[in-house]
Scaffold this motif. Structure first.
Motif, PDB file in Angstrom:
ATOM      1  N   LYS A 118       0.831  -1.206   0.000  1.00  0.00           N
ATOM      2  CA  LYS A 118       0.000   0.000   0.000  1.00  0.00           C
ATOM      3  C   LYS A 118       0.868   1.260   0.000  1.00  0.00           C
ATOM      4  O   LYS A 118       0.545   2.250  -0.666  1.00  0.00           O
ATOM      5  CB  LYS A 118      -0.933  -0.007   1.211  1.00  0.00           C
ATOM      6  N   ILE A 119       1.985   1.209   0.719  1.00  0.00           N
ATOM      7  CA  ILE A 119       2.900   2.349   0.721  1.00  0.00           C
ATOM      8  C   ILE A 119       3.486   2.544  -0.678  1.00  0.00           C
ATOM      9  O   ILE A 119       3.622   3.678  -1.155  1.00  0.00           O
ATOM     10  CB  ILE A 119       4.007   2.141   1.778  1.00  0.00           C
ATOM     11  N   MET A 120       3.814   1.446  -1.350  1.00  0.00           N
ATOM     12  CA  MET A 120       4.347   1.543  -2.712  1.00  0.00           C
ATOM     13  C   MET A 120       3.299   2.108  -3.671  1.00  0.00           C
ATOM     14  O   MET A 120       3.634   2.852  -4.589  1.00  0.00           O
ATOM     15  CB  MET A 120       4.821   0.172  -3.206  1.00  0.00           C
ATOM     16  N   TRP A 121       2.028   1.747  -3.479  1.00  0.00           N
ATOM     17  CA  TRP A 121       0.967   2.319  -4.315  1.00  0.00           C
ATOM     18  C   TRP A 121       0.954   3.837  -4.152  1.00  0.00           C
ATOM     19  O   TRP A 121       0.844   4.576  -5.128  1.00  0.00           O
ATOM     20  CB  TRP A 121      -0.392   1.742  -3.951  1.00  0.00           C
ATOM     21  N   GLN A 122       1.023   4.283  -2.891  1.00  0.00           N
ATOM     22  CA  GLN A 122       1.032   5.720  -2.630  1.00  0.00           C
ATOM     23  C   GLN A 122       2.265   6.374  -3.250  1.00  0.00           C
ATOM     24  O   GLN A 122       2.195   7.481  -3.756  1.00  0.00           O
ATOM     25  CB  GLN A 122       0.996   5.991  -1.116  1.00  0.00           C
ATOM     26  N   ARG A 123       3.374   5.681  -3.206  1.00  0.00           N
ATOM     27  CA  ARG A 123       4.611   6.199  -3.800  1.00  0.00           C
ATOM     28  C   ARG A 123       4.456   6.355  -5.313  1.00  0.00           C
ATOM     29  O   ARG A 123       4.929   7.328  -5.897  1.00  0.00           O
ATOM     30  CB  ARG A 123       5.756   5.246  -3.468  1.00  0.00           C
ATOM     31  N   GLN A 124       3.789   5.381  -5.943  1.00  0.00           N
ATOM     32  CA  GLN A 124       3.621   5.435  -7.390  1.00  0.00           C
ATOM     33  C   GLN A 124       2.693   6.553  -7.843  1.00  0.00           C
ATOM     34  O   GLN A 124       2.836   7.056  -8.951  1.00  0.00           O
ATOM     35  CB  GLN A 124       3.116   4.095  -7.932  1.00  0.00           C
ATOM     36  N   VAL A 125       1.731   6.932  -7.012  1.00  0.00           N
ATOM     37  CA  VAL A 125       0.834   8.022  -7.401  1.00  0.00           C
ATOM     38  C   VAL A 125       1.416   9.385  -7.061  1.00  0.00           C
ATOM     39  O   VAL A 125       0.774  10.402  -7.313  1.00  0.00           O
ATOM     40  CB  VAL A 125      -0.580   7.864  -6.790  1.00  0.00           C
ATOM     41  N   GLY A 126       2.629   9.416  -6.499  1.00  0.00           N
ATOM     42  CA  GLY A 126       3.314  10.675  -6.316  1.00  0.00           C
ATOM     43  C   GLY A 126       3.508  11.145  -4.895  1.00  0.00           C
ATOM     44  O   GLY A 126       4.048  12.230  -4.674  1.00  0.00           O
ATOM     45  N   LYS A 127       3.083  10.390  -3.899  1.00  0.00           N
ATOM     46  CA  LYS A 127       3.294  10.811  -2.515  1.00  0.00           C
ATOM     47  C   LYS A 127       4.770  10.650  -2.159  1.00  0.00           C
ATOM     48  O   LYS A 127       5.384   9.638  -2.462  1.00  0.00           O
ATOM     49  CB  LYS A 127       2.443   9.991  -1.558  1.00  0.00           C
ATOM     50  N   THR A 128       5.304  11.634  -1.492  1.00  0.00           N
ATOM     51  CA  THR A 128       6.704  11.577  -1.081  1.00  0.00           C
ATOM     52  C   THR A 128       6.830  10.863   0.256  1.00  0.00           C
ATOM     53  O   THR A 128       5.841  10.639   0.956  1.00  0.00           O
ATOM     54  CB  THR A 128       7.296  12.993  -0.959  1.00  0.00           C
ATOM     55  N   LYS A 129       8.058  10.562   0.589  1.00  0.00           N
ATOM     56  CA  LYS A 129       8.339   9.891   1.855  1.00  0.00           C
ATOM     57  C   LYS A 129       7.905  10.768   3.026  1.00  0.00           C
ATOM     58  O   LYS A 129       7.310  10.279   3.996  1.00  0.00           O
ATOM     59  CB  LYS A 129       9.832   9.567   1.938  1.00  0.00           C
ATOM     60  N   GLU A 130       8.165  12.047   2.937  1.00  0.00           N
ATOM     61  CA  GLU A 130       7.835  12.976   4.014  1.00  0.00           C
ATOM     62  C   GLU A 130       6.326  13.060   4.218  1.00  0.00           C
ATOM     63  O   GLU A 130       5.839  13.104   5.356  1.00  0.00           O
ATOM     64  CB  GLU A 130       8.409  14.374   3.726  1.00  0.00           C
ATOM     65  N   GLU A 131       5.561  13.076   3.128  1.00  0.00           N
ATOM     66  CA  GLU A 131       4.095  13.130   3.236  1.00  0.00           C
ATOM     67  C   GLU A 131       3.559  11.871   3.911  1.00  0.00           C
ATOM     68  O   GLU A 131       2.655  11.954   4.749  1.00  0.00           O
ATOM     69  CB  GLU A 131       3.470  13.274   1.848  1.00  0.00           C
ATOM     70  N   GLN A 132       4.125  10.742   3.563  1.00  0.00           N
ATOM     71  CA  GLN A 132       3.657   9.500   4.178  1.00  0.00           C
ATOM     72  C   GLN A 132       4.088   9.421   5.638  1.00  0.00           C
ATOM     73  O   GLN A 132       3.359   8.892   6.474  1.00  0.00           O
ATOM     74  CB  GLN A 132       4.157   8.295   3.382  1.00  0.00           C
ATOM     75  N   LEU A 133       5.281   9.933   5.965  1.00  0.00           N
ATOM     76  CA  LEU A 133       5.730   9.923   7.358  1.00  0.00           C
ATOM     77  C   LEU A 133       4.856  10.826   8.219  1.00  0.00           C
ATOM     78  O   LEU A 133       4.579  10.510   9.385  1.00  0.00           O
ATOM     79  CB  LEU A 133       7.192  10.356   7.448  1.00  0.00           C
ATOM     80  N   GLU A 134       4.395  11.953   7.667  1.00  0.00           N
ATOM     81  CA  GLU A 134       3.500  12.842   8.416  1.00  0.00           C
ATOM     82  C   GLU A 134       2.161  12.176   8.696  1.00  0.00           C
ATOM     83  O   GLU A 134       1.566  12.367   9.754  1.00  0.00           O
ATOM     84  CB  GLU A 134       3.278  14.137   7.638  1.00  0.00           C
ATOM     85  N   ALA A 135       1.672  11.379   7.745  1.00  0.00           N
ATOM     86  CA  ALA A 135       0.383  10.712   7.909  1.00  0.00           C
ATOM     87  C   ALA A 135       0.483   9.485   8.822  1.00  0.00           C
ATOM     88  O   ALA A 135      -0.527   9.035   9.357  1.00  0.00           O
ATOM     89  CB  ALA A 135      -0.173  10.298   6.556  1.00  0.00           C
ATOM     90  N   ALA A 136       1.689   8.959   9.016  1.00  0.00           N
ATOM     91  CA  ALA A 136       1.867   7.759   9.843  1.00  0.00           C
ATOM     92  C   ALA A 136       1.622   8.088  11.308  1.00  0.00           C
ATOM     93  O   ALA A 136       1.910   9.195  11.772  1.00  0.00           O
ATOM     94  CB  ALA A 136       3.261   7.198   9.645  1.00  0.00           C
ATOM     95  N   GLN A 137       1.117   7.085  12.045  1.00  0.00           N
ATOM     96  CA  GLN A 137       0.729   7.324  13.429  1.00  0.00           C
ATOM     97  C   GLN A 137       1.690   6.729  14.446  1.00  0.00           C
ATOM     98  O   GLN A 137       1.794   7.221  15.558  1.00  0.00           O
ATOM     99  CB  GLN A 137      -0.674   6.756  13.664  1.00  0.00           C
TER     100      GLN A 137
END
Length: 173
Positions: free
Chosen positions: A80-99
């Motif tokens: 799922k993280i790779m899917w988000q990466r492929q649609v253009g989400k950066t590492k920083e954006e995903q780290l901010e959303a992580a809990q």
């Protein structure tokens, strides 16, 4: 009625013909034949025999290793993280959303891997399984060390108490 019966018979014959095992074919350069090549160095056997229809061999080939439920979930989360990466989400954006910290670590691990979604997921699952095996081995070593320590501690206390009694017996006369 006759055309229907002829169609049923034709279908039955075609199904039976497909179920028969095929012969082994040999590739000789750019051509294919049913006998080995005269020059065996260029002969390559190609197994064209029918595979079992139930798909058991295909399942074995697709999953060469066993993955437990926790590692499977970790692999799915990595996918799922790779899917988000492929649609253009950066590492920083995903780290901010992580809990939690585990998700942070997984996101970092996913972004450190290169390859397709399947390759990254398999890599994450294998790393998880290897870590679990190492943890299990470490636990076994700790148990063995505790047993050894208990044996040495009990025999040392026996030998030390025996030495104390010998010292008191020799000092009394």
């Amino acid at each position: 009625m006759k055309p229907f019966l002829l169609n049923v018979i034709a279908c039955a014959l075609l199904c039976c013909a497909q179920a028969l095992p095929a012969a082994t074919m040999y590739r000789c350069g750019n051509s294919f034949q049913d006998t080995p090549c005269v020059n065996h160095s260029y002969s390559k056997a190609m197994n064209t025999a029918a595979k079992p229809a139930n798909g058991t061999e295909a399942k074995k080939d697709l999953s060469p290793y066993v993955v437990d439920a926790g590692c499977k979930q970790r692999g799915d989360a990595a996918k799922k993280i790779m899917w988000q990466r492929q649609v253009g989400k950066t590492k920083e954006e995903q780290l901010e959303a992580a809990q939690d910290t585990q998700t942070h670590a997984l996101i970092s691990e996913v972004y450190n891997h290169r390859g397709t979604i399947l390759e990254v997921r398999n890599s994450i699952e294998q790393a998880c399984m290897q870590q679990k095996e190492q943890d299990q081995l470490a636990e076994q070593l700790l148990l063995a060390a505790k047993k050894l320590k208990q044996r040495n501690g009990s025999s040392a206390s026996v030998s030390s108490s025996g030495a104390v009694s010998e010292q008191t017996a020799t000092s009394k006369p």
